[in-house]
Write a protein that holds these residues in place. Structure first.
Motif, PDB file in Angstrom:
ATOM      1  N   GLU A  56       2.264  25.978 -24.422  1.00 56.09           N
ATOM      2  CA  GLU A  56       1.113  26.535 -25.145  1.00 56.09           C
ATOM      3  C   GLU A  56       1.122  28.053 -25.090  1.00 56.09           C
ATOM      4  O   GLU A  56       0.897  28.742 -26.096  1.00 56.09           O
ATOM      5  N   ILE A  57       1.372  28.583 -23.871  1.00 51.02           N
ATOM      6  CA  ILE A  57       1.414  30.043 -23.714  1.00 51.02           C
ATOM      7  C   ILE A  57       2.506  30.643 -24.588  1.00 51.02           C
ATOM      8  O   ILE A  57       2.319  31.683 -25.234  1.00 51.02           O
ATOM      9  N   LYS A  58       3.642  29.971 -24.595  1.00 52.86           N
ATOM     10  CA  LYS A  58       4.769  30.464 -25.393  1.00 52.86           C
ATOM     11  C   LYS A  58       4.411  30.463 -26.875  1.00 52.86           C
ATOM     12  O   LYS A  58       4.691  31.425 -27.614  1.00 52.86           O
ATOM     13  N   ILE A  59       3.780  29.352 -27.321  1.00 50.47           N
ATOM     14  CA  ILE A  59       3.411  29.269 -28.740  1.00 50.47           C
ATOM     15  C   ILE A  59       2.396  30.340 -29.098  1.00 50.47           C
ATOM     16  O   ILE A  59       2.495  31.027 -30.141  1.00 50.47           O
ATOM     17  N   VAL A  60       1.371  30.532 -28.205  1.00 53.49           N
ATOM     18  CA  VAL A  60       0.343  31.551 -28.458  1.00 53.49           C
ATOM     19  C   VAL A  60       0.956  32.939 -28.483  1.00 53.49           C
ATOM     20  O   VAL A  60       0.655  33.785 -29.342  1.00 53.49           O
ATOM     21  N   ALA A  61       1.869  33.157 -27.495  1.00 53.96           N
ATOM     22  CA  ALA A  61       2.508  34.476 -27.434  1.00 53.96           C
ATOM     23  C   ALA A  61       3.350  34.728 -28.675  1.00 53.96           C
ATOM     24  O   ALA A  61       3.348  35.837 -29.242  1.00 53.96           O
ATOM     25  N   GLU A 120       0.832  -1.203   0.000  1.00 57.21           N
ATOM     26  CA  GLU A 120       0.000   0.000   0.000  1.00 57.21           C
ATOM     27  C   GLU A 120       0.868   1.255   0.000  1.00 57.21           C
ATOM     28  O   GLU A 120       0.558   2.242  -0.686  1.00 57.21           O
ATOM     29  N   ARG A 121       1.931   1.216   0.784  1.00 56.74           N
ATOM     30  CA  ARG A 121       2.844   2.369   0.838  1.00 56.74           C
ATOM     31  C   ARG A 121       3.480   2.629  -0.527  1.00 56.74           C
ATOM     32  O   ARG A 121       3.528   3.778  -1.000  1.00 56.74           O
ATOM     33  N   GLN A 122       3.939   1.553  -1.156  1.00 58.59           N
ATOM     34  CA  GLN A 122       4.554   1.703  -2.467  1.00 58.59           C
ATOM     35  C   GLN A 122       3.540   2.185  -3.498  1.00 58.59           C
ATOM     36  O   GLN A 122       3.861   2.989  -4.381  1.00 58.59           O
ATOM     37  N   GLU A 123       2.286   1.670  -3.360  1.00 62.92           N
ATOM     38  CA  GLU A 123       1.235   2.111  -4.272  1.00 62.92           C
ATOM     39  C   GLU A 123       0.962   3.600  -4.125  1.00 62.92           C
ATOM     40  O   GLU A 123       0.822   4.322  -5.119  1.00 62.92           O
ATOM     41  N   ALA A 124       0.886   4.062  -2.845  1.00 56.10           N
ATOM     42  CA  ALA A 124       0.654   5.490  -2.600  1.00 56.10           C
ATOM     43  C   ALA A 124       1.799   6.336  -3.154  1.00 56.10           C
ATOM     44  O   ALA A 124       1.583   7.403  -3.747  1.00 56.10           O
ATOM     45  N   ILE A 125       3.032   5.838  -2.974  1.00 61.96           N
ATOM     46  CA  ILE A 125       4.196   6.567  -3.502  1.00 61.96           C
ATOM     47  C   ILE A 125       4.130   6.645  -5.020  1.00 61.96           C
ATOM     48  O   ILE A 125       4.371   7.698  -5.621  1.00 61.96           O
ATOM     49  N   ASN A 126       3.790   5.508  -5.637  1.00 63.42           N
ATOM     50  CA  ASN A 126       3.704   5.490  -7.104  1.00 63.42           C
ATOM     51  C   ASN A 126       2.619   6.431  -7.614  1.00 63.42           C
ATOM     52  O   ASN A 126       2.806   7.138  -8.617  1.00 63.42           O
ATOM     53  N   ILE A 127       1.454   6.438  -6.912  1.00 60.89           N
ATOM     54  CA  ILE A 127       0.358   7.329  -7.324  1.00 60.89           C
ATOM     55  C   ILE A 127       0.778   8.787  -7.193  1.00 60.89           C
ATOM     56  O   ILE A 127       0.543   9.612  -8.092  1.00 60.89           O
ATOM     57  N   SER A 128       1.393   9.123  -6.036  1.00 58.61           N
ATOM     58  CA  SER A 128       1.823  10.506  -5.828  1.00 58.61           C
ATOM     59  C   SER A 128       2.886  10.915  -6.852  1.00 58.61           C
ATOM     60  O   SER A 128       2.866  12.039  -7.366  1.00 58.61           O
ATOM     61  N   GLU A 129       3.812   9.984  -7.146  1.00 63.45           N
ATOM     62  CA  GLU A 129       4.821  10.283  -8.157  1.00 63.45           C
ATOM     63  C   GLU A 129       4.167  10.491  -9.529  1.00 63.45           C
ATOM     64  O   GLU A 129       4.572  11.381 -10.298  1.00 63.45           O
ATOM     65  N   GLY A 130       3.148   9.657  -9.822  1.00 65.37           N
ATOM     66  CA  GLY A 130       2.445   9.827 -11.089  1.00 65.37           C
ATOM     67  C   GLY A 130       1.724  11.156 -11.168  1.00 65.37           C
ATOM     68  O   GLY A 130       1.753  11.849 -12.213  1.00 65.37           O
ATOM     69  N   GLN A 131       1.031  11.521 -10.057  1.00 57.04           N
ATOM     70  CA  GLN A 131       0.336  12.802 -10.034  1.00 57.04           C
ATOM     71  C   GLN A 131       1.303  13.968 -10.153  1.00 57.04           C
ATOM     72  O   GLN A 131       1.037  14.964 -10.847  1.00 57.04           O
ATOM     73  N   LYS A 132       2.436  13.833  -9.465  1.00 60.43           N
ATOM     74  CA  LYS A 132       3.452  14.882  -9.543  1.00 60.43           C
ATOM     75  C   LYS A 132       3.956  15.035 -10.975  1.00 60.43           C
ATOM     76  O   LYS A 132       4.060  16.156 -11.498  1.00 60.43           O
ATOM     77  N   GLN A 133       4.266  13.922 -11.605  1.00 62.75           N
ATOM     78  CA  GLN A 133       4.754  13.969 -12.980  1.00 62.75           C
ATOM     79  C   GLN A 133       3.682  14.507 -13.923  1.00 62.75           C
ATOM     80  O   GLN A 133       3.981  15.241 -14.884  1.00 62.75           O
ATOM     81  N   LYS A 134       2.406  14.144 -13.636  1.00 62.09           N
ATOM     82  CA  LYS A 134       1.297  14.650 -14.463  1.00 62.09           C
ATOM     83  C   LYS A 134       1.209  16.166 -14.383  1.00 62.09           C
ATOM     84  O   LYS A 134       1.061  16.854 -15.395  1.00 62.09           O
ATOM     85  N   ARG A 135       1.295  16.690 -13.110  1.00 65.41           N
ATOM     86  CA  ARG A 135       1.232  18.145 -12.938  1.00 65.41           C
ATOM     87  C   ARG A 135       2.408  18.833 -13.623  1.00 65.41           C
ATOM     88  O   ARG A 135       2.264  19.894 -14.233  1.00 65.41           O
ATOM     89  N   ILE A 136       3.575  18.201 -13.499  1.00 64.47           N
ATOM     90  CA  ILE A 136       4.759  18.782 -14.166  1.00 64.47           C
ATOM     91  C   ILE A 136       4.554  18.825 -15.669  1.00 64.47           C
ATOM     92  O   ILE A 136       4.835  19.825 -16.338  1.00 64.47           O
ATOM     93  N   ASN A 137       4.056  17.700 -16.202  1.00 60.63           N
ATOM     94  CA  ASN A 137       3.833  17.643 -17.647  1.00 60.63           C
ATOM     95  C   ASN A 137       2.774  18.655 -18.093  1.00 60.63           C
ATOM     96  O   ASN A 137       2.903  19.309 -19.142  1.00 60.63           O
ATOM     97  N   GLU A 138       1.680  18.761 -17.271  1.00 59.46           N
ATOM     98  CA  GLU A 138       0.632  19.724 -17.612  1.00 59.46           C
ATOM     99  C   GLU A 138       1.177  21.155 -17.563  1.00 59.46           C
ATOM    100  O   GLU A 138       0.850  21.988 -18.434  1.00 59.46           O
ATOM    101  N   ALA A 139       2.010  21.424 -16.516  1.00 54.55           N
ATOM    102  CA  ALA A 139       2.585  22.772 -16.407  1.00 54.55           C
ATOM    103  C   ALA A 139       3.491  23.070 -17.601  1.00 54.55           C
ATOM    104  O   ALA A 139       3.464  24.165 -18.177  1.00 54.55           O
ATOM    105  N   LYS A 140       4.307  22.040 -17.960  1.00 53.65           N
ATOM    106  CA  LYS A 140       5.179  22.233 -19.116  1.00 53.65           C
ATOM    107  C   LYS A 140       4.349  22.445 -20.390  1.00 53.65           C
ATOM    108  O   LYS A 140       4.676  23.280 -21.240  1.00 53.65           O
ATOM    109  N   GLY A 141       3.259  21.665 -20.508  1.00 54.43           N
ATOM    110  CA  GLY A 141       2.406  21.825 -21.689  1.00 54.43           C
ATOM    111  C   GLY A 141       1.755  23.199 -21.737  1.00 54.43           C
ATOM    112  O   GLY A 141       1.682  23.834 -22.801  1.00 54.43           O
ATOM    113  N   THR A 142       1.268  23.662 -20.547  1.00 51.63           N
ATOM    114  CA  THR A 142       0.643  24.993 -20.495  1.00 51.63           C
ATOM    115  C   THR A 142       1.642  26.073 -20.843  1.00 51.63           C
ATOM    116  O   THR A 142       1.345  27.023 -21.594  1.00 51.63           O
TER     117      THR A 142
END
Length: 310
Positions: A227-232, A202-224
């Motif tokens: 996107e902003i850079k391209i629009v600008a 369970e601990r490893q699962e929680a760590i993996n989920i949090s790492e996935g969410q963290k990476q998702k947010r990083i990827n979304e931030a990088k994508g945003t």
């Protein structure tokens, strides 16, 4: 003829008494007129007939004597029935003949008494686990007491140690309880290991989920950001193209017309979806609005021209 026969038989008898052959495995104790004379080793010997006689014969090989079962009490007041074997060897024929009446019987009795004494120093469990120590103690005590008998106790071996029926029944219950205890301990350890593994999973699962969410947010931030850079960049490029287009003749009038048309379209959309009629409070200000737009366009074109000249 009769006399000759008698003399011949007498001669043979005398020769028989005169000659003595001692076997390899024996020693013979010789007495002369009832008094100890010598101990004859294996081989051929001569004796004085009717004066010397073989008083004792001893086997010099190692002998095994059976010690009968006897009742003993251990240190923890447990009744035991113990028997064994004692191994001894005659070392001195004279002492074995005159030091004691029957060294075999004496050795067995001494082994029994010594065994009772040594068993009394040990608990029930120790009598089973320390047989070697018990055998050594019995041999040491018997050998010390039997030294004047001309014999050497080589070793002692316990054959059987048999507790009473009540003790056996108690031991069986104890063993059964011990087995149940070990089974419960094993089961508890297995359950503990399973819980630890589950919690680790369970601990490893929680760590993996949090790492996935963290990476998702990083990827979304990088994508945003991308996107902003391209629009600008696109907006900047579009403004640059508009500014460049305004430098051509007739571009100012075209831009004014485009802005006016866009304003009319947007204003029409607002009127179409509004629940109430929307009419500008001061229609005269519309002209001022368009005039301001034209002035802004002119300024942009002027700045672009100055930049080109520079």
């Amino acid at each position: 003829m009769l006399t000759f026969t008698v003399l011949f038989l007498l001669l043979i008898f005398i020769i028989y008494k005169w000659i003595l052959i001692v076997p390899m495995r024996d020693v013979h104790v010789i007495e002369r007129l009832g008094k100890f004379r010598t101990v004859l080793a294996p081989g051929f010997h001569f004796l004085i007939p009717f004066v010397d006689r073989v008083a004792y014969r001893h086997d010099t090989r190692e002998q095994v004597l059976d010690v009968p079962p006897q009742s003993c009490i251990s240190k923890d007041n447990t009744q035991l029935e113990v028997d064994g074997l004692v191994y001894l060897k005659v070392m001195d024929g004279k002492e074995a003949s005159y030091g004691i009446e029957d060294y075999r019987l004496a050795a067995v009795n001494l082994a029994q008494t010594t065994m009772r004494s040594e068993i009394g120093k040990l608990t029930l469990s120790e009598t089973f686990s320390e047989r070697d120590k018990l055998n050594e103690s019995i041999v040491r005590e018997i050998d010390k007491a039997s030294a004047p008998w001309g014999i050497k106790v080589l070793r002692y071996e316990l054959k059987n140690i048999t507790p009473s029926r009540h003790v056996i029944h108690t031991l069986e219950k104890q063993m059964e309880a011990e087995r149940r205890k070990r089974a419960e301990i094993t089961l508890a350890n297995a359950e503990k290991a399973a819980m630890i593994n589950l919690s680790e999973g369970e601990r490893q699962e929680a760590i993996n989920i949090s790492e996935g969410q963290k990476q998702k947010r990083i990827n979304e931030a990088k994508g945003t950001a991308q996107e902003i850079k391209i629009v600008a960049d696109a907006q900047a490029q579009g403004l640059a193209m508009v500014a460049e287009a305004l430098t051509h003749s007739g571009a100012q009038a075209a831009m004014d017309m485009q802005l006016k048309q866009q304003f009319i379209d947007e204003f029409g959309k607002v009127i179409a979806i509004a629940d109430v009629s929307v009419v500008p409070a001061e229609l005269a200000k519309i002209e001022g609005f368009f005039t301001g737009v034209e002035q802004v366009s002119a300024n942009i074109a002027a700045n672009k021209d100055m930049g080109t000249r520079a």
